[in-house]
Design a protein around this motif. Structure first.
Motif, PDB file in Angstrom:
ATOM      1  N   ASP A  68      -4.969 -24.746  87.558  1.00 28.34           N
ATOM      2  CA  ASP A  68      -5.639 -23.501  87.214  1.00 28.34           C
ATOM      3  C   ASP A  68      -4.800 -22.683  86.237  1.00 28.34           C
ATOM      4  N   MET A  69      -3.508 -22.655  86.458  1.00 26.42           N
ATOM      5  CA  MET A  69      -2.611 -21.933  85.554  1.00 26.42           C
ATOM      6  C   MET A  69      -2.584 -22.594  84.176  1.00 26.42           C
ATOM      7  N   LYS A  70      -2.565 -23.921  84.177  1.00 25.68           N
ATOM      8  CA  LYS A  70      -2.446 -24.635  82.907  1.00 25.68           C
ATOM      9  C   LYS A  70      -3.729 -24.570  82.070  1.00 25.68           C
ATOM     10  N   ARG A  71      -4.873 -24.306  82.711  1.00 24.72           N
ATOM     11  CA  ARG A  71      -6.131 -24.228  81.962  1.00 24.72           C
ATOM     12  C   ARG A  71      -6.210 -22.965  81.118  1.00 24.72           C
ATOM     13  N   ARG A  72      -5.432 -21.968  81.487  1.00 26.86           N
ATOM     14  CA  ARG A  72      -5.445 -20.720  80.742  1.00 26.86           C
ATOM     15  C   ARG A  72      -4.417 -20.787  79.609  1.00 26.86           C
ATOM     16  N   PRO A  73      -4.554 -19.924  78.621  1.00 25.07           N
ATOM     17  CA  PRO A  73      -3.525 -19.875  77.583  1.00 25.07           C
ATOM     18  C   PRO A  73      -2.175 -19.588  78.218  1.00 25.07           C
ATOM     19  N   ALA A  74      -1.131 -20.100  77.611  1.00 29.60           N
ATOM     20  CA  ALA A  74       0.212 -19.866  78.142  1.00 29.60           C
ATOM     21  C   ALA A  74       0.428 -18.368  78.314  1.00 29.60           C
ATOM     22  N   GLY A  75       0.935 -17.991  79.462  1.00 29.26           N
ATOM     23  CA  GLY A  75       1.149 -16.572  79.726  1.00 29.26           C
ATOM     24  C   GLY A  75       1.985 -16.375  80.967  1.00 29.26           C
ATOM     25  N   GLY A  76       2.274 -15.139  81.271  1.00 28.92           N
ATOM     26  CA  GLY A  76       3.084 -14.813  82.424  1.00 28.92           C
ATOM     27  C   GLY A  76       3.380 -13.332  82.422  1.00 28.92           C
ATOM     28  N   ALA A 127      10.868 -19.955  84.332  1.00 32.86           N
ATOM     29  CA  ALA A 127      11.380 -18.610  84.063  1.00 32.86           C
ATOM     30  C   ALA A 127      12.218 -18.640  82.795  1.00 32.86           C
ATOM     31  N   LEU A 128      12.168 -17.548  82.040  1.00 29.09           N
ATOM     32  CA  LEU A 128      12.893 -17.446  80.781  1.00 29.09           C
ATOM     33  C   LEU A 128      13.561 -16.080  80.688  1.00 29.09           C
ATOM     34  N   GLY A 129      14.702 -16.037  79.993  1.00 29.11           N
ATOM     35  CA  GLY A 129      15.334 -14.749  79.743  1.00 29.11           C
ATOM     36  C   GLY A 129      16.796 -14.706  80.139  1.00 29.11           C
ATOM     37  N   ASP A 130      17.383 -13.524  80.010  1.00 29.63           N
ATOM     38  CA  ASP A 130      18.814 -13.345  80.237  1.00 29.63           C
ATOM     39  C   ASP A 130      19.220 -13.638  81.677  1.00 29.63           C
ATOM     40  N   THR A 131      18.350 -13.331  82.633  1.00 31.15           N
ATOM     41  CA  THR A 131      18.674 -13.617  84.041  1.00 31.15           C
ATOM     42  C   THR A 131      18.904 -15.110  84.247  1.00 31.15           C
ATOM     43  N   VAL A 132      18.072 -15.920  83.623  1.00 27.34           N
ATOM     44  CA  VAL A 132      18.212 -17.376  83.718  1.00 27.34           C
ATOM     45  C   VAL A 132      19.526 -17.820  83.082  1.00 27.34           C
ATOM     46  N   ASP A 134      12.724 -25.696  89.915  1.00 27.77           N
ATOM     47  CA  ASP A 134      12.341 -25.434  88.531  1.00 27.77           C
ATOM     48  C   ASP A 134      12.540 -26.656  87.652  1.00 27.77           C
ATOM     49  N   LYS A 135      13.706 -27.284  87.772  1.00 21.96           N
ATOM     50  CA  LYS A 135      13.946 -28.469  86.939  1.00 21.96           C
ATOM     51  C   LYS A 135      15.225 -29.182  87.372  1.00 21.96           C
ATOM     52  N   PHE A 136      15.339 -30.438  86.939  1.00 24.85           N
ATOM     53  CA  PHE A 136      16.581 -31.203  86.995  1.00 24.85           C
ATOM     54  C   PHE A 136      17.020 -31.419  85.554  1.00 24.85           C
ATOM     55  N   VAL A 137      18.259 -31.062  85.252  1.00 25.28           N
ATOM     56  CA  VAL A 137      18.774 -31.244  83.894  1.00 25.28           C
ATOM     57  C   VAL A 137      20.101 -31.984  83.994  1.00 25.28           C
ATOM     58  N   GLY A 138      20.080 -33.276  83.724  1.00 28.54           N
ATOM     59  CA  GLY A 138      21.319 -34.047  83.814  1.00 28.54           C
ATOM     60  C   GLY A 138      21.882 -34.000  85.219  1.00 28.54           C
ATOM     61  N   ASP A 139      23.052 -33.349  85.371  1.00 32.15           N
ATOM     62  CA  ASP A 139      23.711 -33.261  86.683  1.00 32.15           C
ATOM     63  C   ASP A 139      23.494 -31.888  87.310  1.00 32.15           C
ATOM     64  N   GLU A 140      22.372 -31.254  87.000  1.00 36.69           N
ATOM     65  CA  GLU A 140      22.123 -29.877  87.423  1.00 36.69           C
ATOM     66  C   GLU A 140      20.753 -29.756  88.094  1.00 36.69           C
ATOM     67  N   VAL A 141      20.721 -28.956  89.169  1.00 36.07           N
ATOM     68  CA  VAL A 141      19.478 -28.623  89.854  1.00 36.07           C
ATOM     69  C   VAL A 141      19.252 -27.125  89.699  1.00 36.07           C
ATOM     70  N   PHE A 150      10.965 -13.386  82.440  1.00 40.48           N
ATOM     71  CA  PHE A 150       9.585 -13.744  82.157  1.00 40.48           C
ATOM     72  C   PHE A 150       9.283 -14.999  82.964  1.00 40.48           C
ATOM     73  N   VAL A 151       8.284 -14.935  83.835  1.00 36.48           N
ATOM     74  CA  VAL A 151       7.894 -16.075  84.661  1.00 36.48           C
ATOM     75  C   VAL A 151       6.439 -16.407  84.359  1.00 36.48           C
ATOM     76  N   GLY A 152       6.176 -17.661  84.072  1.00 33.04           N
ATOM     77  CA  GLY A 152       4.814 -18.074  83.786  1.00 33.04           C
ATOM     78  C   GLY A 152       4.785 -19.451  83.161  1.00 33.04           C
ATOM     79  N   THR A 153       3.698 -19.738  82.471  1.00 33.32           N
ATOM     80  CA  THR A 153       3.540 -21.043  81.840  1.00 33.32           C
ATOM     81  C   THR A 153       4.061 -20.988  80.408  1.00 33.32           C
ATOM     82  N   VAL A 154       4.559 -22.116  79.948  1.00 31.74           N
ATOM     83  CA  VAL A 154       4.999 -22.257  78.565  1.00 31.74           C
ATOM     84  C   VAL A 154       4.223 -23.407  77.947  1.00 31.74           C
ATOM     85  N   ALA A 155       4.111 -23.384  76.631  1.00 27.35           N
ATOM     86  CA  ALA A 155       3.286 -24.376  75.952  1.00 27.35           C
ATOM     87  C   ALA A 155       4.029 -24.996  74.783  1.00 27.35           C
TER      88      ALA A 155
END
Length: 274
Positions: free
Chosen positions: A78-86, A208-213, A136-143, A193-198
């Motif tokens: 449902d989230m992915k059917r909409r334009p990227a947003g958050g 999630a995106l931004g300085d906190t991340v 959120d993701k696995f990146v190499g040796d990072e969770v 910023f939390v939401g979908t990215v495209a």
């Protein structure tokens, strides 16, 4: 057409409600789903994942999402059917890194190293999900774990800190035989910023995106083996006392100002969480 006084679906305010209070968008469906057997249920729409209800709804697309089994595939679609947003919301991030992974990879075969990382991913995923976070993701040796109000509550940092302690314990830190894998963890809270990215016009992820991340990632890179670096912002959100934890001021790459943090081990965190 949106109901009076209700934000338009896909708008920033709509996203903010979905990310902080699922009843605002999913309540009619949730009232029905949440009473179907059996638990666990999707945290957003209430769809059951087990029992007769889980069998029926799973067959029509409401099964657990692979990225986080506390959410169903239908909600993510449902989230992915909409334009990227958050929306910009207060949240907490946890980054857990393997310490000395380059040397470890040199000393082991590729197959053994991959098996070790898979075990680490499993431990990290379980800890995050048990504390109502999103893997959120696995990146190499990072969770990476994401903790937002709609799943983790207002004091989402408390969930992130408990996850960090659990991950240290489950990797053997603080145990007599020592850890089977050295990891360092960073936890930080703030506005992201939390939401979908495209990519182009196609929604590809929920994150999630931004300085906190970025700050949480930098803290993890500074953490030593068996250490959790927790920002004062995260401790404040969690409403935990950090008096028994070592206090430091750190300079992080990409930031002009220093950041106040507390350093914890599995033993000291157990006292904070007791």
């Amino acid at each position: 057409m949106a109901e009076p006084d209700k934000p338009a679906p896909g708008s920033e305010e709509w996203w903010r409600l979905v990310l902080t209070d699922p009843k605002e968008h999913f309540e009619p469906l949730r009232r029905f789903f949440i009473h179907l057997p059996s638990a666990p249920h999707c945290k957003m729409c209430g769809a059951p994942f087990k029992g007769p209800g889980g069998l029926v709804l799973g067959a029509i697309g409401f099964g657990p999402w692979e990225k986080n089994p506390s959410l169903c595939k239908a909600c993510i679609r449902d989230m992915k059917r909409r334009p990227a947003g958050g929306a910009e919301i207060d949240c907490s991030l946890l980054f857990a890194d393997v310490r000395g992974s380059t040397g470890l990879a040199e000393r082991t075969s590729p197959t053994d190293f991959a098996a070790l990382l898979r075990r680490f991913y499993a431990v990290g995923s379980y800890a995050i999900i048990e504390e109502s976070g999103i893997v959120d993701k696995f990146v190499g040796d990072e969770v990476v774990g994401l903790f937002i109000p709609v799943y983790s509550g207002t004091h989402h940092a408390a969930r992130a800190i408990r996850t960090a302690e659990r991950m240290l314990r489950e990797t053997g830190h603080g145990q007599k035989g020592g850890p089977w894998l050295d990891i360092g963890i960073g936890v930080h809270s703030g506005i992201s910023f939390v939401g979908t990215v495209a990519v182009g016009s196609e929604v590809t992820d929920f994150t999630a995106l931004g300085d906190t991340v970025n700050t949480a990632a930098r803290l993890a890179s500074k953490a030593g083996p068996g250490e959790v670096l927790i920002s004062e912002d995260a401790l404040a959100n969690a409403e935990f006392s950090g008096e028994t934890l070592e206090r430091r001021e750190l300079t992080l790459r990409g930031r002009t100002a220093t950041i106040a943090i507390r350093s914890g081990t599995v033993e000291s965190l157990e006292r904070v969480l007791a």
